[in-house]
Enzyme design. Structure first.
Site, PDB file in Angstrom:
ATOM      1  N   ARG A   1       0.847  -1.201   0.000  1.00 13.95           N
ATOM      2  CA  ARG A   1       0.000   0.000   0.000  1.00 13.95           C
ATOM      3  C   ARG A   1       0.876   1.242   0.000  1.00 13.95           C
ATOM      4  NH1 ARG A   1      -4.939   0.262   4.113  1.00 13.95           N
ATOM      5  NH2 ARG A   1      -3.312   1.021   5.481  1.00 13.95           N
TER       6      ARG A   1
ATOM      7  N   THR B   1      -1.793   7.259  -0.278  1.00 10.99           N
ATOM      8  CA  THR B   1      -3.103   6.984  -0.893  1.00 10.99           C
ATOM      9  C   THR B   1      -3.745   5.692  -0.370  1.00 10.99           C
ATOM     10  OG1 THR B   1      -2.114   5.685  -2.662  1.00 10.99           O
ATOM     11  CG2 THR B   1      -2.325   8.065  -3.040  1.00 10.99           C
TER      12      THR B   1
ATOM     13  N   ASP C   1       0.189  -2.029  12.328  1.00 11.30           N
ATOM     14  CA  ASP C   1       0.734  -2.518  11.059  1.00 11.30           C
ATOM     15  C   ASP C   1       1.226  -3.942  11.249  1.00 11.30           C
ATOM     16  OD1 ASP C   1       2.657  -3.136   8.942  1.00 11.30           O
ATOM     17  OD2 ASP C   1       2.307  -1.078   8.314  1.00 11.30           O
TER      18      ASP C   1
ATOM     19  N   ASP D   1       4.859  -4.817  10.097  1.00 10.24           N
ATOM     20  CA  ASP D   1       5.877  -4.230  10.984  1.00 10.24           C
ATOM     21  C   ASP D   1       5.964  -5.004  12.294  1.00 10.24           C
ATOM     22  OD1 ASP D   1       6.516  -2.294   9.168  1.00 10.24           O
ATOM     23  OD2 ASP D   1       5.461  -0.661  10.193  1.00 10.24           O
TER      24      ASP D   1
HETATM   25  C1  PRP Z   1      -1.043  -4.426   4.621  1.00  5.33           C
HETATM   26  C2  PRP Z   1      -1.711  -5.742   4.875  1.00  5.33           C
HETATM   27  C3  PRP Z   1      -2.531  -5.952   3.642  1.00  5.33           C
HETATM   28  C4  PRP Z   1      -2.929  -4.557   3.273  1.00  5.33           C
HETATM   29  C5  PRP Z   1      -4.363  -4.343   3.657  1.00  5.33           C
HETATM   30  O1  PRP Z   1       0.043  -4.602   3.803  1.00  5.33           O
HETATM   31  O2  PRP Z   1      -0.829  -6.785   5.117  1.00  5.33           O
HETATM   32  O3  PRP Z   1      -1.821  -6.558   2.594  1.00  5.33           O
HETATM   33  O4  PRP Z   1      -2.085  -3.674   4.027  1.00  5.33           O
HETATM   34  O5  PRP Z   1      -4.803  -3.098   3.292  1.00  5.33           O
HETATM   35  P1  PRP Z   1      -5.914  -2.851   2.193  1.00  5.33           P
HETATM   36  O6  PRP Z   1      -7.027  -3.795   2.518  1.00  5.33           O
HETATM   37  O7  PRP Z   1      -6.269  -1.426   2.427  1.00  5.33           O
HETATM   38  O8  PRP Z   1      -5.318  -3.083   0.847  1.00  5.33           O
HETATM   39  P2  PRP Z   1       1.089  -3.440   3.426  1.00  5.33           P
HETATM   40  O9  PRP Z   1       0.715  -2.802   2.143  1.00  5.33           O
HETATM   41  O10 PRP Z   1       1.266  -2.522   4.594  1.00  5.33           O
HETATM   42  O11 PRP Z   1       2.411  -4.236   3.121  1.00  5.33           O
HETATM   43  P3  PRP Z   1       3.287  -5.227   4.038  1.00  5.33           P
HETATM   44  O12 PRP Z   1       2.475  -6.475   4.224  1.00  5.33           O
HETATM   45  O13 PRP Z   1       4.492  -5.449   3.184  1.00  5.33           O
HETATM   46  O14 PRP Z   1       3.603  -4.545   5.338  1.00  5.33           O
HETATM   47  N1  URA Z   2      -2.499  -2.897   7.091  1.00  5.37           N
HETATM   48  C1  URA Z   2      -2.149  -3.180   8.373  1.00  5.37           C
HETATM   49  O1  URA Z   2      -1.123  -3.829   8.605  1.00  5.37           O
HETATM   50  N2  URA Z   2      -2.943  -2.730   9.350  1.00  5.37           N
HETATM   51  C2  URA Z   2      -4.066  -2.025   9.144  1.00  5.37           C
HETATM   52  O2  URA Z   2      -4.751  -1.636  10.100  1.00  5.37           O
HETATM   53  C3  URA Z   2      -4.410  -1.735   7.814  1.00  5.37           C
HETATM   54  C4  URA Z   2      -3.622  -2.199   6.801  1.00  5.37           C
END
Ligand code: PRP
Ligand code: URA
Length: 205
Positions: free
Chosen positions: A102, A106, A197, A200
């Site tokens: 993400r 945005t 997150d 993280d």
């Molecule tokens: C997070 C999570 C999902 C996404 C959900 O990933 O693990 O994949 O956000 O959000 P959405 O429903 O609004 O699309 P992120 O993009 O933070 O990446 P990461 O898993 O690499 O931390």
């Molecule tokens: N991705 C995350 O890891 N946490 C949230 O709350 C939303 C998106």
């Protein structure tokens, strides 16, 4: 669209500790593993079985075995924390990967990686712990459908109403399994109360 929120007391207990901001990555990984085991069992409860002859040490009898192969497809990176429990329960499952991230401003997910095994004829479980806006899940489901998946489920740990609604609108035949349906998204598209997150917290970044 079918939404299943698992109700097992252990799941509720584990999720509370996952939400706790003082839970450190090592325990966070263990708890994610435990909760995913429960989710995986629920998401595969309806798998078809077929008859199989078997010789016990005493006589021949008939049993049943899984009729269809499976595939698990984590959305990187947080989805990686949900793969091992599937491998534990289904040692023959094959694994595909979809990398989506993400944008911090945005909240729109962009694709940076994709490696999928053949998906035709398999139960395909797309796994991502957080279903927030639903943008990542919708994209991933499009990708696996384009790769031949027809029998699909989405497995997450925490879902927001906004994400559930988007998946229901764009992929109405895909059932969603989650441990919690939370209240809403905040202005930065994080789930409330949520757990922060996930990626993280899983990887200590
Ligand atoms: C997070 C999570 C999902 C996404 C959900 O990933 O693990 O994949 O956000 O959000 P959405 O429903 O609004 O699309 P992120 O993009 O933070 O990446 P990461 O898993 O690499 O931390
Ligand atoms: N991705 C995350 O890891 N946490 C949230 O709350 C939303 C998106």
């Amino acid at each position: 669209m079918a939404l299943t929120i698992i109700q097992h007391p252990l799941g509720i207990h584990v999720l509370t500790h996952l939400r706790d901001k003082t839970t450190k990555p090592a325990l966070f990984r263990t708890l994610s593993h435990q909760l995913t085991l429960l989710l995986a069992l629920e998401a595969t409860r309806d798998l078809a079985t077929e008859e199989k002859a078997v010789d016990t040490p005493l006589e021949s009898t008939t049993g049943r075995v899984l009729a269809k192969p499976l595939a698990v497809v984590p959305i990187l990176r947080a989805g990686l924390g949900m793969v091992e429990p599937f491998l534990e329960l289904f040692p023959d499952i094959c694994v595909g990967y979809i990398g989506l991230e993400r944008d911090h401003v945005t909240a729109i997910a962009h694709s940076y990686y994709c490696k999928l095994p053949p998906l035709e004829g398999r139960r395909v479980l797309v796994v991502d712990p957080m279903l927030a806006t639903g943008g990542s899940a919708v994209q991933a489901l499009e990708v696996v459908k384009a790769a031949g998946a027809r029998d699909l489920a989405l497995v997450c740990i925490v879902a927001a109403p906004e994400g559930v609604a988007l998946v229901a609108q764009r992929h109405p035949a895909v059932p969603i399994f989650t441990a919690a349906l939370d209240r809403e998204l905040n202005g930065k598209k994080y789930i409330l109360p949520g757990l922060g997150d996930f990626g993280d917290r899983l990887y200590g970044t």
